[in-house]
Scaffold this motif. Structure first.
Motif, short mmCIF file in Angstrom:
data_model
loop_
_atom_site.label_atom_id
_atom_site.label_comp_id
_atom_site.label_asym_id
_atom_site.label_seq_id
_atom_site.Cartn_x
_atom_site.Cartn_y
_atom_site.Cartn_z
N SER A 106 22.98 35.61 101.76
CA SER A 106 24.09 35.57 102.38
C SER A 106 23.78 36.31 103.92
O SER A 106 23.00 37.39 104.40
N LEU A 107 24.10 35.29 104.29
CA LEU A 107 23.98 35.09 106.04
C LEU A 107 25.46 34.24 106.93
O LEU A 107 25.49 33.85 106.77
N ALA A 108 25.82 35.08 108.42
CA ALA A 108 26.88 35.01 108.47
C ALA A 108 26.85 35.45 109.72
O ALA A 108 26.72 36.67 110.31
N PHE A 109 26.67 34.70 110.99
CA PHE A 109 26.54 35.27 111.95
C PHE A 109 27.50 34.26 113.70
O PHE A 109 27.36 32.75 112.49
N ILE A 161 26.89 29.40 110.11
CA ILE A 161 26.32 30.23 111.37
C ILE A 161 27.91 29.06 112.01
O ILE A 161 27.68 27.87 112.14
N VAL A 162 28.26 29.35 112.96
CA VAL A 162 29.11 28.86 114.72
C VAL A 162 28.59 29.33 115.59
O VAL A 162 27.92 30.15 116.34
N LEU A 163 28.60 27.78 116.31
CA LEU A 163 27.93 27.92 117.40
C LEU A 163 29.36 27.04 118.20
O LEU A 163 30.66 26.42 117.71
N ALA A 164 29.52 28.49 119.32
CA ALA A 164 30.92 27.77 120.31
C ALA A 164 30.58 27.65 121.46
O ALA A 164 29.58 28.38 121.99
N ARG A 214 35.46 37.96 101.84
CA ARG A 214 35.07 39.48 102.26
C ARG A 214 33.98 39.42 102.93
O ARG A 214 33.26 38.12 102.99
N ALA A 215 33.42 40.51 104.06
CA ALA A 215 32.69 40.31 104.76
C ALA A 215 31.79 41.57 105.47
O ALA A 215 32.50 42.57 104.61
N VAL A 216 30.26 41.76 105.41
CA VAL A 216 30.12 43.20 105.88
C VAL A 216 29.25 42.46 107.27
O VAL A 216 28.03 42.06 107.30
N PRO A 217 29.96 42.11 108.18
CA PRO A 217 29.15 42.44 109.37
C PRO A 217 28.14 42.90 109.65
O PRO A 217 28.01 42.31 110.82
#
Length: 242
Positions: free
Chosen positions: A60-63, A98-101, A133-136
């Motif tokens: 899992s990877l989120a940023f 992955i979110v790019l703003a 659910r998230a584990v930032p």
């Protein structure tokens, strides 16, 4: 403030590699497509779950990263590397997001607060049949998709569509792009070094605003501030306001 620009380039280079490019599909934000909203605090029980995205037993990877260079974000684009929800086997699936703003008006005074506002959108967005659910601190996300939502056609493209809708409501967001990766744990790991560097930048920002008297020479994030233009200036401004 373009503290992430180098790392946005890394994401682009990885996506452009032949192996990932051949597994990718993309669509654009459609304001006419919507998904019913759920209620805050809705729980999806394991017995009602079709797919667990980013379960702790899988990769899992989120940023999230931002830039004020408008040409570095493709506004409204939703990319899925690998199968969408209808192509995933029931059970646990690896998950990357992955979110790019593309933004404007970020300064040393407001960048930290605005990042927090951007990051909280993923928690505030309540979609029927999808529970997050998230584990930032570990750059992870764990989501559950209900059996009913999957049967009704919920997809990662739809989740991305609704995320972009929410990002666009912020007046300082000019563009928003979302990338999902479900193809394999190995493909997700390609982005982990970039995610870890992004997390270090956010960690340095946290330290700046949580501990304004921090001695830079003794700080564990000194290497980040030395490398990333703008962080030291942010620290000076924050200390000057104390």
């Amino acid at each position: 403030m373009n503290v992430f620009d180098q790392h946005l380039d890394e994401v682009r280079q990885a996506l452009a590699s032949g192996d990932l490019r051949n597994k990718s599909g993309a669509c654009l934000f459609d304001p006419g497509r919507t998904w019913p909203r759920g209620r805050p605090g809705d729980i999806i029980l394991s017995t009602d779950t079709a797919i667990e995205l980013g379960h702790p037993q899988t990769e899992s990877l989120a940023f999230l990263m931002w830039t004020d260079s408008s040409d570095m974000v493709v506004d409204g684009r939703i990319t899925v590397v690998g199968p969408d929800l209808d192509g995933l086997a029931p059970g646990k699936a690896p998950f990357g997001k992955i979110v790019l703003a593309g933004v404007h008006g970020f300064t040393g005074d407001n960048a930290y607060d605005r990042f927090q506002e951007l990051d909280m959108i993923r928690f505030r967005l309540c979609l029927e049949g999808y529970m997050l659910r998230a584990v930032p601190q570990q750059n992870r996300e764990w989501g559950r998709v209900s059996r009913q939502a999957r049967m009704n056609g919920l997809s990662l493209r739809m989740i991305g569509n609704e995320l972009i809708r929410e990002y666009r409501k912020l007046d300082y967001v000019d563009a928003a792009e979302v990338i999902f990766i479900t193809s394999s744990p190995q493909d997700i790991r390609l982005f982990r070094p970039t995610g870890e560097k992004a997390a270090r930048i956010i960690g340095a920002m946290n330290r700046i605003f949580d501990d304004l008297e921090q001695d830079c020479d003794a700080c564990g994030f000194r290497d980040v501030c030395d490398e990333v233009e703008g962080l030291r200036d942010m620290h000076r401004k924050a200390r000057g306001k104390r």
